[in-house]
Design a protein around this motif. Structure first.
Motif, PDB file in Angstrom:
ATOM      1  N   ILE A 328       0.831  -1.215   0.000  1.00 19.53           N
ATOM      2  CA  ILE A 328       0.000   0.000   0.000  1.00 19.53           C
ATOM      3  C   ILE A 328       0.863   1.262   0.000  1.00 19.53           C
ATOM      4  O   ILE A 328       0.510   2.264  -0.638  1.00 19.53           O
ATOM      5  N   THR A 329       1.999   1.230   0.683  1.00 25.31           N
ATOM      6  CA  THR A 329       2.864   2.420   0.689  1.00 25.31           C
ATOM      7  C   THR A 329       3.221   2.802  -0.739  1.00 25.31           C
ATOM      8  O   THR A 329       3.216   3.974  -1.110  1.00 25.31           O
ATOM      9  N   GLU A 406       6.320   0.268  10.627  1.00 25.47           N
ATOM     10  CA  GLU A 406       6.540  -0.379  11.919  1.00 25.47           C
ATOM     11  C   GLU A 406       7.004   0.696  12.890  1.00 25.47           C
ATOM     12  O   GLU A 406       7.406   1.788  12.462  1.00 25.47           O
ATOM     13  N   PRO A 407       6.945   0.393  14.172  1.00 24.38           N
ATOM     14  CA  PRO A 407       7.394   1.406  15.133  1.00 24.38           C
ATOM     15  C   PRO A 407       8.872   1.742  14.889  1.00 24.38           C
ATOM     16  O   PRO A 407       9.680   0.858  14.612  1.00 24.38           O
ATOM     17  N   TRP A 431       1.932   6.745  10.747  1.00 23.98           N
ATOM     18  CA  TRP A 431       1.234   5.482  11.021  1.00 23.98           C
ATOM     19  C   TRP A 431       0.022   5.354  10.107  1.00 23.98           C
ATOM     20  O   TRP A 431      -0.786   6.281  10.004  1.00 23.98           O
ATOM     21  N   GLN A 433      -2.208   2.025   7.461  1.00 24.35           N
ATOM     22  CA  GLN A 433      -2.399   0.610   7.132  1.00 24.35           C
ATOM     23  C   GLN A 433      -2.951   0.459   5.714  1.00 24.35           C
ATOM     24  O   GLN A 433      -3.518   1.414   5.175  1.00 24.35           O
ATOM     25  N   THR A 519      -8.107  -1.000  14.736  1.00 19.83           N
ATOM     26  CA  THR A 519      -6.907  -0.967  13.892  1.00 19.83           C
ATOM     27  C   THR A 519      -6.035  -2.213  14.054  1.00 19.83           C
ATOM     28  O   THR A 519      -5.216  -2.506  13.188  1.00 19.83           O
ATOM     29  N   ASN A 542       4.878  -8.188  12.424  1.00 21.46           N
ATOM     30  CA  ASN A 542       5.328  -7.201  11.452  1.00 21.46           C
ATOM     31  C   ASN A 542       6.830  -7.405  11.216  1.00 21.46           C
ATOM     32  O   ASN A 542       7.658  -6.953  11.989  1.00 21.46           O
TER      33      ASN A 542
HETATM   34  O1  PRX Z   1       1.106  -2.372  12.987  1.00 25.70           O
HETATM   35  C1  PRX Z   1       1.028  -1.217  12.200  1.00 25.70           C
HETATM   36  C2  PRX Z   1       2.273  -1.109  11.342  1.00 25.70           C
HETATM   37  O2  PRX Z   1       1.949  -1.690  10.100  1.00 25.70           O
HETATM   38  C3  PRX Z   1       0.590  -2.143  10.106  1.00 25.70           C
HETATM   39  C4  PRX Z   1      -0.017  -1.935   8.759  1.00 25.70           C
HETATM   40  O3  PRX Z   1       0.660  -2.707   7.824  1.00 25.70           O
HETATM   41  P1  PRX Z   1       0.333  -2.567   6.284  1.00 25.70           P
HETATM   42  O4  PRX Z   1      -1.115  -2.672   6.085  1.00 25.70           O
HETATM   43  O5  PRX Z   1       1.200  -3.541   5.576  1.00 25.70           O
HETATM   44  O6  PRX Z   1       0.753  -1.110   5.934  1.00 25.70           O
HETATM   45  C5  PRX Z   1       2.061  -0.690   6.172  1.00 25.70           C
HETATM   46  C6  PRX Z   1       2.331   0.655   5.571  1.00 25.70           C
HETATM   47  C7  PRX Z   1       1.316   1.672   5.716  1.00 25.70           C
HETATM   48  C8  PRX Z   1      -0.068  -1.314  11.186  1.00 25.70           C
HETATM   49  O7  PRX Z   1      -1.239  -1.911  11.656  1.00 25.70           O
HETATM   50  N1  PRX Z   1       2.675   0.284  11.143  1.00 25.70           N
HETATM   51  C9  PRX Z   1       2.561   1.023  10.036  1.00 25.70           C
HETATM   52  N2  PRX Z   1       3.114   2.229  10.217  1.00 25.70           N
HETATM   53  C10 PRX Z   1       3.567   2.268  11.488  1.00 25.70           C
HETATM   54  C11 PRX Z   1       3.280   1.036  12.087  1.00 25.70           C
HETATM   55  N3  PRX Z   1       3.579   0.770  13.367  1.00 25.70           N
HETATM   56  C12 PRX Z   1       4.177   1.746  14.070  1.00 25.70           C
HETATM   57  N4  PRX Z   1       4.503   2.942  13.568  1.00 25.70           N
HETATM   58  C13 PRX Z   1       4.225   3.254  12.290  1.00 25.70           C
HETATM   59  N5  PRX Z   1       4.572   4.439  11.805  1.00 25.70           N
END
Ligand code: PRX
Length: 671
Positions: A328-329, A406-407, A431, A433, A519, A542
């Motif tokens: 998605i990114t 991720e964090p 952050w 998804q 979420t 993750n």
């Molecule tokens: O757990 C969170 C983590 O990635 C998950 C979403 O994954 P996905 O759908 O593959 O999308 C990733 C890219 C948007 C979330 O539920 N996550 C995403 N961004 C962060 C994060 N955890 C911590 N900090 C973030 N900035």
């Protein structure tokens, strides 16, 4: 008074409207259309939620080109409506996303570079102008039409990150077909199940991909996948390399050989604002991956708006989201948002350490990237390799550094700030998804850098009503507390459904805490009500920003004739963020060769899912710790796999508490 107070606030917990205006006016002209009483970010954020129709309606009118204007901003769907939930935005509006992403920029500025494809081969990039993209997109759209693809059809992609992939995504948008991009690291079985689930008749692939100098035979994987699902009518093959591939005359069409036969004009399909735009699979805590469906206008509006505001994107910037287009990114911040904003976007095909760990820095210098957007796992990998890899490169083009997936740990955040950004760049942890479509919580890059708190995503974006709940589903006062991160109101870029299974969508996201979108993440909020995401609270791991459901891996392991039962958990991993730990019990350990079984299990997961889903450790145990009612106590396993032997908590409900000692002893031996 208010302003003085705000500016003296060390961390800018209340960003003033003056600050917003100073940094955003050119990018946010709509500010003038909102009430004068709004004095700060918090006020505007509140307004965007309480008056979301005016807020989003104003933006949608200003920022998108419509064939027919919408007559209502939102249908007022509520998360609590577990029977009929169906959120709709910009009702009755008609538009085409490819017109918004390509045509309007091509018409004004045909020679502007739209895509900078940084090829895997070090030092090589290819530029594609808006005019070139327009023509590629339309020829491709006509090719798809000639294969019988119509509005509403699904087209599977198994492609590298390259210009042709973007042209094909835009071609789908042009004719109203949904692309279903499958990350090109997935196995043939994963690809087949996704093709099957969405009933795709067409697959677009490349003969090969190259990543980190290694050749990956994409077409071969597609051939294996469609053997399992023979109703695929055509495979469209883009020749990424000159190498030969097996050609199936009945189904295969080589894009490069036929594309020029098609017209470079293709009438855009008139799409309803709420028609689906694309689907994308993601893993959850249960069952098979879900094909999330994103809709047209809401997705493109919020993606483009957040791109401009959160990344401080100016029209001549070069945007460097160095993710793979298959996630998605990549969809949102490589393709749709930068193109909708008429920007120049980088497609990075390689790896951060190929041919050596200066690859990013050399690319930034050569392409003059202004915003860099990567995952913490890459940052940690580069920290490990040492700072000398950066030293000889000119990184002065960088203005902002984003993190996602991720964090982000403090060490990574500070290295990003000091070594990469040289303390001049804004750092934003974002952050969001697959389900949310665009970023949801992120610091706004306004004001001084010391107004951004290290390793925190901080502020819910406009229109996002983020709350923390306790286990029982009660809202917590959002001050210096922790809880389950939920969202209270639908937002425009939110996924609308799971392909073919709307009930599953409701059950997964809306039923756990009625009235809220769940979420799956936990978060901390500090005294200034700023958010810091702590990680998943469900059974999702993750791994280097890739989501994988523990149940998915367990299902595959349980297929092995060696395995009686398995339990998969995450554990903290230095570079990947989280690693995968598998506890397994054997069916028959009479002539059991541990090394051999581990090898077989790893190969099995790789072939059924993907390389990144392969557990890092396997521990063979006599039994899994279960409660008296037979439920595996994952908490105990997570603590063992994370070396937290003193934090087992209450284990009195375990059927056989002595197992903990056995498993702990075996774990210590393994490590
Ligand atoms: O757990 C969170 C983590 O990635 C998950 C979403 O994954 P996905 O759908 O593959 O999308 C990733 C890219 C948007 C979330 O539920 N996550 C995403 N961004 C962060 C994060 N955890 C911590 N900090 C973030 N900035």
């Amino acid at each position: 008074m208010l302003r003085l107070k705000c500016i003296s606030d060390k961390f800018g917990s209340r960003l003033t409207l003056i600050q917003l205006r100073t940094f955003l006016t050119a990018k946010f002209p709509e500010l003038d259309e909102f009430p004068k009483s709004i004095k700060s970010y918090d006020d505007l954020h509140k307004y965007s939620i309480e008056n979301s129709d005016h807020f989003w309606g104003t933006l949608a009118k200003n920022r998108l080109d419509w064939f027919k204007p919408f007559n209502k901003v939102n249908n007022g769907a509520k998360f609590g409506d577990l029977e009929n939930y169906n959120s709709q935005w910009f009702l009755d509006g008609k538009l085409n996303v490819s017109v918004n992403c390509v045509d309007r920029h091509y018409q004004k500025n045909p020679n502007k570079v739209a895509l900078l494809w940084e090829k895997d081969e070090p030092g090589f990039h290819e530029s594609v102008t808006y005019e070139q993209l327009y023509k590629m997109m339309n020829k491709m759209a006509n090719l798809l039409k000639s294969c019988g693809v119509q509005k509403g059809d699904r087209v599977a992609f198994y492609m590298p990150t390259c210009s042709m992939t973007v042209a094909c995504m835009m071609a789908c948008a042009r004719i109203g077909a949904l692309h279903s991009v499958v990350f090109a690291g997935f196995s043939s079985e994963s690809l087949a199940s996704r093709i099957n689930d969405a009933n795709c008749k067409i697959v677009i692939t490349a003969n090969q991909a190259i990543r980190g100098g290694k050749i990956i035979n994409l077409k071969k994987t597609v051939d294996e996948a469609i053997k399992l699902y023979p109703s695929v009518k055509n495979v469209l093959v883009y020749k990424r390399t000159e190498n030969k591939f097996e050609f199936n005359a009945e189904k295969d069409i080589v894009i490069d050989e036929v594309l020029d036969q098609f017209s470079s004009e293709c009438q855009p399909e008139i799409m309803d604002a709420n028609d689906p735009l694309f689907m994308l699979y993601t893993s959850g805590s249960t069952g098979k991956p879900k094909g999330l469906v994103h809709a047209q206008a809401g997705y493109i509006l919020q993606s483009a708006f957040s791109h401009q505001i959160a990344f401080n994107f100016e029209k001549d910037d070069v945007f460097g989201c160095l993710a793979d287009v298959g996630w998605i990114t990549g969809h949102t911040y490589i393709v749709y948002a930068p193109l909708c904003n008429g920007g120049t976007t980088v497609l990075f095909e390689s790896s951060p350490i190929y041919p050596n760990p200066s690859r990013y820095w050399e690319t930034i210098q050569r392409l003059k990237i202004n915003q860099l957007y990567i995952a913490p796992t890459s940052i940690r990998l580069l920290i490990k390799n040492g700072d000398e890899w950066l030293k000889k490169y000119d990184l002065s083009s960088l203005k902002l550094l984003g993190s996602v997936g991720e964090p982000i740990n403090h060490e990574a955040w500070h290295w990003y700030d000091e070594v990469v950004g040289q303390k001049r760049c804004k750092i934003i942890d974002t952050w969001w998804q697959t389900e949310t479509g665009s970023l949801m919580i992120a610091p706004l890059p306004c004001g001084k850098n010391d107004q951004i708190k290290p390793a925190m995503a901080m502020r819910p974006f406009f229109g996002i009503d983020a709350v923390l709940l306790d286990e029982k589903g009660n809202e917590k006062e959002p001050k210096n507390t922790e809880g389950i991160l939920c969202i209270k109101k639908p937002w425009p870029s939110m996924a609308r459904t799971i392909y073919g299974d709307h009930q599953r969508f409701i059950n997964t996201y809306l039923r756990p805490y009625p009235g809220y979108y769940f979420t799956g993440d936990g978060s901390h909020v500090d005294n200034d009500r700023h958010f810091q995401i702590t990680g998943r609270v469900d059974d999702v791991i993750n791994v280097s920003g890739h989501r994988i459901g523990t149940a998915e891996v367990e299902d595959v392991l349980d297929e092995s004739h060696h395995i009686s039962e398995s339990a998969v958990v995450g554990f903290p991993h230095d570079t990947l963020g989280e690693g995968i730990f598998a506890f397994v019990t054997l069916r028959n350990d009479a002539d059991f060769n541990e090394e051999q079984v581990v090898k077989e299990l790893k190969a099995l997961v790789k072939s059924k899912i993907a390389g990144y889903a392969v557990p890092h450790y396997f521990l063979f145990v006599s039994n899994l710790p279960k409660t008296r009612s037979g439920k595996i106590m994952r908490r105990v396993l997570r603590n063992i796999a994370s070396n937290k032997f003193d934090e087992m908590g209450d284990t009195s409900t375990l059927f056989d508490p002595s197992l903990i000692d056995e498993i702990t002893a075996k774990y210590k031996k393994l490590k």
